[in-house]
Design a protein around this motif. Structure first.
Motif, PDB file in Angstrom:
ATOM      1  N   GLU A 151      35.912  49.391  32.271  1.00  0.00           N
ATOM      2  CA  GLU A 151      37.284  49.358  31.772  1.00  0.00           C
ATOM      3  C   GLU A 151      38.206  48.598  32.725  1.00  0.00           C
ATOM      4  OE1 GLU A 151      40.461  52.378  29.640  1.00  0.00           O
ATOM      5  OE2 GLU A 151      38.710  53.191  30.676  1.00  0.00           O
ATOM      6  N   VAL A 152      37.969  48.743  34.019  1.00  0.00           N
ATOM      7  CA  VAL A 152      38.774  48.010  35.001  1.00  0.00           C
ATOM      8  C   VAL A 152      38.559  46.508  34.825  1.00  0.00           C
ATOM      9  CG1 VAL A 152      39.164  47.547  37.449  1.00  0.00           C
ATOM     10  CG2 VAL A 152      38.791  49.893  36.666  1.00  0.00           C
ATOM     11  N   LEU A 153      37.297  46.107  34.698  1.00  0.00           N
ATOM     12  CA  LEU A 153      37.004  44.681  34.532  1.00  0.00           C
ATOM     13  C   LEU A 153      37.573  44.156  33.217  1.00  0.00           C
ATOM     14  CD1 LEU A 153      35.717  42.201  35.715  1.00  0.00           C
ATOM     15  CD2 LEU A 153      33.539  42.869  34.669  1.00  0.00           C
ATOM     16  N   GLY A 154      37.518  44.972  32.173  1.00  0.00           N
ATOM     17  CA  GLY A 154      38.101  44.560  30.901  1.00  0.00           C
ATOM     18  C   GLY A 154      39.608  44.367  31.002  1.00  0.00           C
ATOM     19  N   THR A 155      40.258  45.250  31.762  1.00  0.00           N
ATOM     20  CA  THR A 155      41.699  45.109  31.965  1.00  0.00           C
ATOM     21  C   THR A 155      42.018  43.839  32.736  1.00  0.00           C
ATOM     22  OG1 THR A 155      41.965  47.523  31.981  1.00  0.00           O
ATOM     23  CG2 THR A 155      43.761  46.212  32.913  1.00  0.00           C
ATOM     24  N   ILE A 156      41.231  43.553  33.764  1.00  0.00           N
ATOM     25  CA  ILE A 156      41.417  42.314  34.541  1.00  0.00           C
ATOM     26  C   ILE A 156      41.276  41.102  33.630  1.00  0.00           C
ATOM     27  CG2 ILE A 156      40.406  40.847  36.343  1.00  0.00           C
ATOM     28  CD1 ILE A 156      39.670  43.427  37.834  1.00  0.00           C
ATOM     29  N   LYS A 157      40.259  41.123  32.788  1.00  0.00           N
ATOM     30  CA  LYS A 157      40.019  40.001  31.885  1.00  0.00           C
ATOM     31  C   LYS A 157      41.203  39.819  30.942  1.00  0.00           C
ATOM     32  CE  LYS A 157      36.643  38.244  28.542  1.00  0.00           C
ATOM     33  NZ  LYS A 157      35.361  38.516  27.843  1.00  0.00           N
ATOM     34  N   GLU A 158      41.743  40.914  30.420  1.00  0.00           N
ATOM     35  CA  GLU A 158      42.870  40.828  29.495  1.00  0.00           C
ATOM     36  C   GLU A 158      44.117  40.313  30.208  1.00  0.00           C
ATOM     37  OE1 GLU A 158      45.565  43.739  26.610  1.00  0.00           O
ATOM     38  OE2 GLU A 158      43.649  44.437  27.413  1.00  0.00           O
ATOM     39  N   LEU A 159      44.357  40.806  31.422  1.00  0.00           N
ATOM     40  CA  LEU A 159      45.532  40.364  32.167  1.00  0.00           C
ATOM     41  C   LEU A 159      45.433  38.879  32.530  1.00  0.00           C
ATOM     42  CD1 LEU A 159      46.132  43.442  34.512  1.00  0.00           C
ATOM     43  CD2 LEU A 159      47.301  42.872  32.380  1.00  0.00           C
ATOM     44  N   ARG A 160      44.231  38.421  32.822  1.00  0.00           N
ATOM     45  CA  ARG A 160      44.039  36.991  33.087  1.00  0.00           C
ATOM     46  C   ARG A 160      44.340  36.171  31.837  1.00  0.00           C
ATOM     47  NH1 ARG A 160      44.509  34.261  37.076  1.00  0.00           N
ATOM     48  NH2 ARG A 160      42.718  32.888  36.832  1.00  0.00           N
ATOM     49  N   GLN A 161      43.951  36.695  30.668  1.00  0.00           N
ATOM     50  CA  GLN A 161      44.240  36.002  29.413  1.00  0.00           C
ATOM     51  C   GLN A 161      45.740  35.947  29.144  1.00  0.00           C
ATOM     52  OE1 GLN A 161      41.801  38.401  26.808  1.00  0.00           O
ATOM     53  NE2 GLN A 161      40.096  36.947  26.853  1.00  0.00           N
ATOM     54  N   LEU A 162      46.483  36.902  29.691  1.00  0.00           N
ATOM     55  CA  LEU A 162      47.936  36.900  29.557  1.00  0.00           C
ATOM     56  C   LEU A 162      48.605  35.941  30.529  1.00  0.00           C
ATOM     57  CD1 LEU A 162      48.705  40.717  29.160  1.00  0.00           C
ATOM     58  CD2 LEU A 162      48.733  38.971  27.380  1.00  0.00           C
ATOM     59  N   GLY A 163      47.804  35.333  31.403  1.00  0.00           N
ATOM     60  CA  GLY A 163      48.340  34.359  32.342  1.00  0.00           C
ATOM     61  C   GLY A 163      48.711  34.926  33.695  1.00  0.00           C
ATOM     62  N   MET A 164      48.325  36.152  33.972  1.00  0.00           N
ATOM     63  CA  MET A 164      48.647  36.753  35.271  1.00  0.00           C
ATOM     64  C   MET A 164      47.731  36.210  36.345  1.00  0.00           C
ATOM     65  SD  MET A 164      49.523  40.721  34.227  1.00  0.00           S
ATOM     66  CE  MET A 164      49.882  41.197  35.914  1.00  0.00           C
ATOM     67  N   SER A 165      48.280  35.965  37.523  1.00  0.00           N
ATOM     68  CA  SER A 165      47.487  35.495  38.656  1.00  0.00           C
ATOM     69  C   SER A 165      46.706  36.661  39.243  1.00  0.00           C
ATOM     70  CB  SER A 165      48.397  34.898  39.727  1.00  0.00           C
ATOM     71  OG  SER A 165      49.203  35.903  40.320  1.00  0.00           O
ATOM     72  N   THR A 166      45.732  36.356  40.088  1.00  0.00           N
ATOM     73  CA  THR A 166      44.953  37.436  40.709  1.00  0.00           C
ATOM     74  C   THR A 166      45.835  38.297  41.607  1.00  0.00           C
ATOM     75  OG1 THR A 166      44.262  35.861  42.425  1.00  0.00           O
ATOM     76  CG2 THR A 166      42.745  36.228  40.585  1.00  0.00           C
ATOM     77  N   ASP A 167      46.828  37.685  42.261  1.00  0.00           N
ATOM     78  CA  ASP A 167      47.744  38.479  43.091  1.00  0.00           C
ATOM     79  C   ASP A 167      48.569  39.426  42.218  1.00  0.00           C
ATOM     80  OD1 ASP A 167      46.907  37.389  45.479  1.00  0.00           O
ATOM     81  OD2 ASP A 167      48.447  35.826  45.513  1.00  0.00           O
ATOM     82  N   GLU A 168      49.018  38.941  41.060  1.00  0.00           N
ATOM     83  CA  GLU A 168      49.766  39.797  40.142  1.00  0.00           C
ATOM     84  C   GLU A 168      48.903  40.946  39.636  1.00  0.00           C
ATOM     85  OE1 GLU A 168      53.057  36.956  37.966  1.00  0.00           O
ATOM     86  OE2 GLU A 168      50.951  36.693  37.393  1.00  0.00           O
ATOM     87  N   ILE A 169      47.628  40.666  39.386  1.00  0.00           N
ATOM     88  CA  ILE A 169      46.720  41.715  38.908  1.00  0.00           C
ATOM     89  C   ILE A 169      46.467  42.746  40.005  1.00  0.00           C
ATOM     90  CG2 ILE A 169      44.390  42.183  38.054  1.00  0.00           C
ATOM     91  CD1 ILE A 169      44.471  39.430  36.713  1.00  0.00           C
ATOM     92  N   LYS A 170      46.349  42.285  41.246  1.00  0.00           N
ATOM     93  CA  LYS A 170      46.207  43.226  42.364  1.00  0.00           C
ATOM     94  C   LYS A 170      47.397  44.168  42.413  1.00  0.00           C
ATOM     95  CE  LYS A 170      43.402  40.505  45.606  1.00  0.00           C
ATOM     96  NZ  LYS A 170      43.383  39.861  46.941  1.00  0.00           N
ATOM     97  N   ASP A 171      48.583  43.611  42.248  1.00  0.00           N
ATOM     98  CA  ASP A 171      49.792  44.439  42.257  1.00  0.00           C
ATOM     99  C   ASP A 171      49.799  45.405  41.078  1.00  0.00           C
ATOM    100  OD1 ASP A 171      52.544  45.116  43.173  1.00  0.00           O
ATOM    101  OD2 ASP A 171      53.121  44.207  41.264  1.00  0.00           O
ATOM    102  N   TYR A 172      49.287  44.957  39.934  1.00  0.00           N
ATOM    103  CA  TYR A 172      49.222  45.815  38.756  1.00  0.00           C
ATOM    104  C   TYR A 172      48.368  47.055  39.035  1.00  0.00           C
ATOM    105  CZ  TYR A 172      48.294  47.218  33.907  1.00  0.00           C
ATOM    106  OH  TYR A 172      48.195  47.916  32.726  1.00  0.00           O
ATOM    107  N   PHE A 173      47.255  46.870  39.769  1.00  0.00           N
ATOM    108  CA  PHE A 173      46.347  47.987  40.044  1.00  0.00           C
ATOM    109  C   PHE A 173      46.767  48.799  41.263  1.00  0.00           C
ATOM    110  CE2 PHE A 173      43.354  45.539  37.390  1.00  0.00           C
ATOM    111  CZ  PHE A 173      42.906  46.560  36.571  1.00  0.00           C
ATOM    112  N   ASN A 174      47.741  48.324  42.020  1.00  0.00           N
ATOM    113  CA  ASN A 174      48.165  49.016  43.236  1.00  0.00           C
ATOM    114  C   ASN A 174      49.079  50.183  42.886  1.00  0.00           C
ATOM    115  OD1 ASN A 174      48.618  49.589  45.971  1.00  0.00           O
ATOM    116  ND2 ASN A 174      50.423  48.248  46.013  1.00  0.00           N
ATOM    117  N   GLU A 175      48.592  51.426  43.123  1.00  0.00           N
ATOM    118  CA  GLU A 175      49.353  52.639  42.850  1.00  0.00           C
ATOM    119  C   GLU A 175      49.903  52.629  41.417  1.00  0.00           C
ATOM    120  OE1 GLU A 175      52.314  53.154  45.823  1.00  0.00           O
ATOM    121  OE2 GLU A 175      50.875  53.304  47.468  1.00  0.00           O
TER     122      GLU A 175
END
Length: 301
Positions: free
Chosen positions: A75-99
């Motif tokens: 599920e975590v990997l699926g969320t990462i994949k979806e967020l990448r499809q939304l155009g989020m950078s890897t740094d933005e995704i890290k922040d999304y998962f932080n706390e």
């Protein structure tokens, strides 16, 4: 355990679906290749996520050193994949998962949605501009008549102008850049009939056809330009002529033809003329394809 049909992951048991020649094997620990295949990704993408500490394998075999993912990471990997499809950078995704919490995730998704809407509006404007240019250039391709005076009824136009006279090509280059920088639209005047110069009525009446002129661009209705840079050209009848060549100021022959025609037909000019860059260097390198159109406002005497 094997099944002959397709199923889905069951989070209540330590099992997972892996496809092997039409059959399905369920297991918890997955190799990098298995996880990549399961999620429709490349192994290099997973290795990259591992290197940047975005998504790491859960297990390391103490004997072999091999690294394995858990099916419960799907599920975590699926969320990462979806967020990448939304155009989020890897740094933005890290922040999304932080706390993570509900409020934070909602705020991030709202911000990303607003960003996507803005980009969509930009793309819509860009598509509209390009479509209009294609329609215009297709129309130009069907018109081959030059140095012929014709009358045309033209609608009201709002011009954006710097109110500065252009004396030479050097000043013209800088003037065009300054006008483009005033416009909010994308690819605003590339390959269009919106850029031109104003030939003052006083110069027309005294036959000073090659005097310095004021540069302008025809504004679109959505443009918000300070009033001091705006000028309105009323709707009306215009005597028009087209000529080709590289130089903006080589218009004396064409203007002379217009005035001879007006004198014979009993017309008089009623204001400044517009000289439009009909086909310019954004479209062609051939001098004989570069075309200008002169539009002189007139009325019957």
């Amino acid at each position: 355990m094997y099944f002959d049909y397709k199923g889905c992951c069951n989070t209540k048991v330590n099992t997972c679906i892996i496809f092997f020649k039409g059959a399905i094997k369920l297991k918890e620990k997955l190799t990098i290749g298995e996880m990549a295949k399961l999620r429709g990704m490349t192994t290099e993408t997973l290795r990259h996520y591992d290197r940047i500490n975005l998504f790491k394998p859960q297990y390391i075999d103490s004997h072999s050193g091999y690294r394995y993912y858990s099916i419960f990471q799907y599920e975590v990997l699926g969320t990462i994949k979806e967020l990448r499809q939304l155009g989020m950078s890897t740094d933005e995704i890290k922040d999304y998962f932080n706390e993570r919490n509900f409020s934070k995730s909602l705020d991030i998704l709202k911000a990303k949605h607003a960003d996507l809407v803005s980009k969509l509006n930009e793309l819509t404007d860009l598509e509209e501009n390009i479509r209009e240019k294609i329609v215009y250039l297709d129309h130009v391709a069907r018109e081959t008549e030059l140095q012929t005076v014709m009358f045309r009824e033209l609608g009201r136009r709002k011009l954006i102008t710097l109110n500065e006279k252009i004396n030479n090509n050097l000043e013209l280059c800088y003037g065009v850049i300054r006008l483009e920088n005033m416009l909010a639209e994308k690819t605003p005047i590339l390959a269009s009939n919106r850029l031109g110069i104003l030939i003052q009525e006083a110069d027309l009446r005294t036959k000073r056809f090659e005097e310095p002129s004021v540069i302008f661009v025809v504004a679109k209705s959505k443009e918000k330009i300070p009033k001091q840079y705006q000028r309105i050209v009323p709707a009306g009848l215009f005597a028009c002529i087209r000529y080709n060549g590289e130089l903006l100021w080589n218009r004396s022959e064409s203007l002379s033809k217009i005035f001879d025609y007006l004198d014979e037909g009993g017309y008089q000019i009623t204001g400044d003329a517009l000289q439009i860059m009909h086909v310019d260097i954004t479209i062609t390198d051939k001098p004989n394809e570069i075309t200008f159109e002169i539009q002189v406002p007139v009325q019957k005497v």
